[in-house]
Design an enzyme around this catalytic site. Structure first.
Site, PDB file in Angstrom:
ATOM      1  N   ASP A 176      42.768 108.704 -60.877  1.00 63.35           N
ATOM      2  CA  ASP A 176      41.487 108.062 -60.604  1.00 63.35           C
ATOM      3  C   ASP A 176      41.718 106.557 -60.599  1.00 63.35           C
ATOM      4  O   ASP A 176      42.735 106.074 -61.093  1.00 63.35           O
ATOM      5  CB  ASP A 176      40.412 108.485 -61.611  1.00 63.35           C
ATOM      6  CG  ASP A 176      40.997 108.837 -62.972  1.00 63.35           C
ATOM      7  OD1 ASP A 176      42.113 108.373 -63.277  1.00 63.35           O
ATOM      8  OD2 ASP A 176      40.342 109.564 -63.727  1.00 63.35           O
ATOM      9  N   GLU A 202      34.130 107.974 -62.642  1.00 64.16           N
ATOM     10  CA  GLU A 202      33.192 107.782 -63.762  1.00 64.16           C
ATOM     11  C   GLU A 202      31.755 108.147 -63.388  1.00 64.16           C
ATOM     12  O   GLU A 202      30.927 108.353 -64.259  1.00 64.16           O
ATOM     13  CB  GLU A 202      33.255 106.331 -64.278  1.00 64.16           C
ATOM     14  CG  GLU A 202      34.592 105.964 -64.910  1.00 64.16           C
ATOM     15  CD  GLU A 202      34.871 106.668 -66.244  1.00 64.16           C
ATOM     16  OE1 GLU A 202      33.995 107.422 -66.713  1.00 64.16           O
ATOM     17  OE2 GLU A 202      35.950 106.464 -66.808  1.00 64.16           O
TER      18      GLU A 202
END
Ligand SMILES: [Zn+2]
Ligand SMILES: [Zn+2]
Length: 449
Positions: A107, A177
Site C-alpha cells: 500500500d 486507509e
C-alpha cells in the site's frame, strides 16, 4: 539461520550435489544465503529510500510522489511498469518464462496524524484533507516500510531470475486507509489488463512484534467492515412539552443499547462481532426536541453468515425501537449501508500459509516465525482473494519493534508500545526492512517454481 542449520545445509549440498538441489527447487539454503547477501548489499540504498518516503508522506488518493518513486524503483529493476491504475496505482510485471503468476502488493498511503516520534527523519508534512482542513501527515501505519520492502524484492527477484520461473506482478496500491484502492485497481482491470495471479501476497508491519520476526494467522485474519448510518427520526417539539412530539434522542439512546444485544444475545458466542456507534449527532438547543438523530456505526464480523445476521438485526432493532416509541410509519428510521466505506474480511488461505511459513522458517529459524491472533481491524487486501475465480491470498505480519523497546514496555510501569496509527509509532528500520525483503523474496522464489 542458526549455525547448525547452515552446517546441515552445507553438508546436504556436498552429499547431494547441485543437481539434486536444483530438482528440490524453491528457497534452498544456497538461495537463502544468496538472498541474505543481496539484502545486505542493497540495505543502505533501501534505508535512504525509506527515510525519503517517511519524510514525505501523502494521504489516501494523493499518493502521487510515492507512486512515482516506487514506479521508478521497479522500472530500474527491469520490470514493465504501468502507472495510474485505479488512481495512483502502480503495476509492475516481470515475465520469466512459463509458470504460475504471483502478485505482491504494497500500500502507498499515509494518515492525517502529527508525528511525535522525534526521529531524525520525522515528517513535518502538512496538507489539506478532503474537507479542506489543514492536517499533519505521517506514515503512522508503516506503509513506507511496505513500499521499501517491495522495492528491495523487485531487485532481488530480477537478479535471481535463474532460481524461479513464471510471472511476478508487483503492485503499489493507493488508498488503503479508506479501503478504496484495492477495489479501484480491480475495477481498472488489475486482473484483466495484467497477468491474473495464482496467489496474492502482502505484508504489514506489526507494532507489537519484535523486528527480525514475522507473524502469521491462518484463516480469518482481519474482519469484514461495514459502515452503516442510522438516522433515527422523531417528531420535534418544545423541550418542556415532550408529549407533543416523539423524542429521537431517547429513541437513539435505547437503540444504541439494544444494538449491543446483537453480539451478546443473537450471534453464536464463539463468533466475534463488534457493533460500535462511533458518532451520534442530533439537536440544536437544550429546550428543543429535535426531529432526528444521525448515528454512524462500524460493524465488524468474519463470516458471511454472521455479517448478514448482524446487518439484518441492526435494521430490525432500529425499526422495532421506533415502533415501540409510537413513531408514525412515515417517520421510521432510515438505515443506510455505505458500500464505499466497507470492505470484506481478509482470509489467509491455510494451504498457502503453510507453504510460505515453511519458507519463512528456513529463512529466519523456527523461533522467529510466530503465530499471531486474528484482529477485528480492516484491510482491503482481502478483496484480491474474492474476485471469481477466487485466488489464495496471504498477508503476514512483519515485526517492527526493537528487542530493547519491547523489553522496556513489558517492565512494570514501563513505557507502553504505541499502536499503529499513533503519532508515536516508529518502526526500527534496520532489522524490519532486512527481514521484510528477505522473507518476501524467499516466499516469491518458493512459490514460483
Ligand atoms: Zn492503517
Ligand atoms: Zn496499514
Amino acid at each position: 539461520m542458526p549455525k547448525s542449520l547452515l552446517a546441515a545445509a552445507a553438508l546436504a549440498c556436498l552429499l547431494l550435489g547441485p543437481a539434486s538441489l536444483a530438482a528440490n527447487g524453491g528457497a534452498t539454503p544456497q538461495t537463502i544465503e544468496q538472498i541474505r547477501q543481496m539484502v545486505e548489499k542493497q540495505y543502505s540504498a533501501l534505508e535512504t529510500f525509506y527515510t525519503t518516503l517517511h519524510r514525505e508522506p501523502e494521504l489516501s488518493l494523493a499518493e502521487e510522489k510515492t507512486a512515482r518513486r516506487l514506479a521508478d524503483q521497479l522500472r530500474s529493476a527491469g520490470f514493465e511498469v504501468t502507472e495510474h491504475v485505479g488512481g495512483h496505482g502502480v503495476v509492475a510485471v516481470l515475465k520469466n518464462g512459463p509458470g504460475k503468476t504471483l502478485l505482491i502488493r504494497t500500500d502507498l498511503d499515509a494518515l492525517p496524524v502529527k508525528e511525535q516520534t522525534g526521529a531524525p527523519y520525522h515528517s513535518t508534512a502538512q496538507t489539506k484533507n478532503a474537507a479542506g482542513q489543514a492536517v499533519d501527515v505521517m506514515h503512522a501505519c508503516g506503509h513506507d516500510i511496505h513500499v521499501t520492502c517491495l522495492a528491495g524484492v523487485s531487485r532481488n527477484m530480477a537478479e535471481l531470475k535463474d532460481r524461479w520461473k513464471g510471472t511476478l506482478v508487483l503492485i503499489g496500491q493507493p488508498a488503503e486507509e479508506i479501503v478504496h484502492g484495492a477495489r479501484d485497481m480491480l475495477k481498472d482491470g488489475l486482473f484483466t489488463r495484467f497477468p491474473r495471479p495464482d496467489w496474492c501476497l502482502a505484508l504489514h508491519v506489526d507494532a507489537e512484534l519484535e523486528a527480525g520476526k514475522v507473524g502469521f494467522v491462518s484463516g480469518y485474519a482481519l474482519a469484514n467492515v461495514d459502515s452503516v448510518d442510522v438516522t433515527v427520526r422523531g417528531v420535534g417539539s418544545h423541550g418542556a412539552q415532550p408529549d407533543k412530539g416523539k423524542d429521537p434522542v431517547v429513541i437513539a439512546a435505547q437503540t444504541i443499547l439494544a444494538l449491543q444485544t446483537i453480539d451478546s444475545r443473537e450471534i453464536d458466542p464463539v463468533q466475534p462481532v463488534v457493533v460500535t456507534v462511533g458518532s451520534v449527532h442530533g439537536g440544536t438547543k437544550r429546550n428543543i426536541i429535535a426531529d432526528e438523530v444521525v448515528m454512524q456505526l462500524t460493524v465488524r464480523t468474519y463470516t458471511d453468515d454472521v455479517r448478514h445476521k448482524t446487518l439484518t438485526a441492526i435494521d430490525r432493532i432500529a425499526r422495532g425501537i421506533a415502533l415501540s416509541a409510537g413513531v408514525p410509519e412515515d417517520r421510521m428510521p432510515v438505515v443506510t449501508h455505505l458500500d464505499d466505506e466497507s470492505t470484506p474480511a481478509t482470509y489467509n488461505d491455510p494451504a498457502m500459509v503453510d507453504r510460505v511459513v515453511a519458507t519463512f522458517r528456513k529463512v529466519l529459524g523456527e523461533p522467529n516465525v510466530v503465530k499471531r491472533e486474528p484482529v477485528m481491524g480492516a484491510e482491503d487486501f482481502g478483496r484480491f482473494g474474492l474476485e471469481e475465480p477466487k485466488v489464495p491470498i496471504f498477508m503476514y505480519r512483519l515485526g517492527s519493534i526493537s528487542a530493547e523497546r519491547l523489553a522496556e514496555s513489558k517492565k512494570p510501569g514501563g513505557r507502553p508500545l504505541p499502536s499503529l496509527h499513533s503519532g508515536l509509532y516508529l518502526p526500527e528500520p534496520t532489522k524490519t526492512i532486512r527481514t521484510g525483503v528477505a522473507t518476501m523474496t524467499a516466499a516469491a522464489v518458493d512459490l514460483l517454481q
